[in-house]
Design a protein around this motif. Sequence first.
Motif, PDB file in Angstrom:
ATOM      1  N   MET A  98      56.633  56.689  70.334  1.00  0.00           N
ATOM      2  CA  MET A  98      56.229  58.023  69.933  1.00  0.00           C
ATOM      3  C   MET A  98      55.691  58.791  71.143  1.00  0.00           C
ATOM      4  O   MET A  98      56.013  59.958  71.312  1.00  0.00           O
ATOM      5  CB  MET A  98      55.161  57.904  68.838  1.00  0.00           C
ATOM      6  N   LYS A  99      54.869  58.141  71.954  1.00  0.00           N
ATOM      7  CA  LYS A  99      54.282  58.801  73.120  1.00  0.00           C
ATOM      8  C   LYS A  99      55.376  59.321  74.043  1.00  0.00           C
ATOM      9  O   LYS A  99      55.294  60.436  74.554  1.00  0.00           O
ATOM     10  CB  LYS A  99      53.380  57.819  73.863  1.00  0.00           C
ATOM     11  N   ARG A 100      56.407  58.530  74.260  1.00  0.00           N
ATOM     12  CA  ARG A 100      57.487  58.945  75.163  1.00  0.00           C
ATOM     13  C   ARG A 100      58.286  60.118  74.608  1.00  0.00           C
ATOM     14  O   ARG A 100      58.714  60.983  75.362  1.00  0.00           O
ATOM     15  CB  ARG A 100      58.404  57.766  75.451  1.00  0.00           C
ATOM     16  N   VAL A 101      58.466  60.168  73.322  1.00  0.00           N
ATOM     17  CA  VAL A 101      59.192  61.291  72.703  1.00  0.00           C
ATOM     18  C   VAL A 101      58.410  62.585  72.904  1.00  0.00           C
ATOM     19  O   VAL A 101      58.956  63.599  73.319  1.00  0.00           O
ATOM     20  CB  VAL A 101      59.437  61.034  71.199  1.00  0.00           C
ATOM     21  N   ILE A 102      57.110  62.540  72.651  1.00  0.00           N
ATOM     22  CA  ILE A 102      56.263  63.726  72.829  1.00  0.00           C
ATOM     23  C   ILE A 102      56.240  64.128  74.303  1.00  0.00           C
ATOM     24  O   ILE A 102      56.409  65.300  74.644  1.00  0.00           O
ATOM     25  CB  ILE A 102      54.837  63.461  72.309  1.00  0.00           C
ATOM     26  N   GLN A 161      57.583  67.830  78.550  1.00  0.00           N
ATOM     27  CA  GLN A 161      58.022  68.024  79.932  1.00  0.00           C
ATOM     28  C   GLN A 161      59.258  68.911  79.997  1.00  0.00           C
ATOM     29  O   GLN A 161      59.345  69.792  80.849  1.00  0.00           O
ATOM     30  CB  GLN A 161      58.305  66.682  80.599  1.00  0.00           C
ATOM     31  N   ASP A 162      60.209  68.685  79.108  1.00  0.00           N
ATOM     32  CA  ASP A 162      61.426  69.512  79.092  1.00  0.00           C
ATOM     33  C   ASP A 162      61.084  70.974  78.806  1.00  0.00           C
ATOM     34  O   ASP A 162      61.578  71.880  79.464  1.00  0.00           O
ATOM     35  CB  ASP A 162      62.422  69.007  78.050  1.00  0.00           C
TER      36      ASP A 162
END
Length: 56
Positions: free
Chosen positions: A1-5, A10-11
Amino acid sequence: MKRVIQRNLQDQLANLLLEGRIHDGEALKVSAGMDGLVVRRTGSRASPRQREARTP
């Protein structure tokens, strides 16, 4: 979940920087909206000293 957010944020920030809608050192507020993350300016900019303190 952290990486998706993190990736989505960032994008979105990269696109806003490239479009010139936000600038280096600008204070932002990020919140969750119905269509995803919402980035808003808080109306203040970090001073050069504050920016240096945040740089690793």
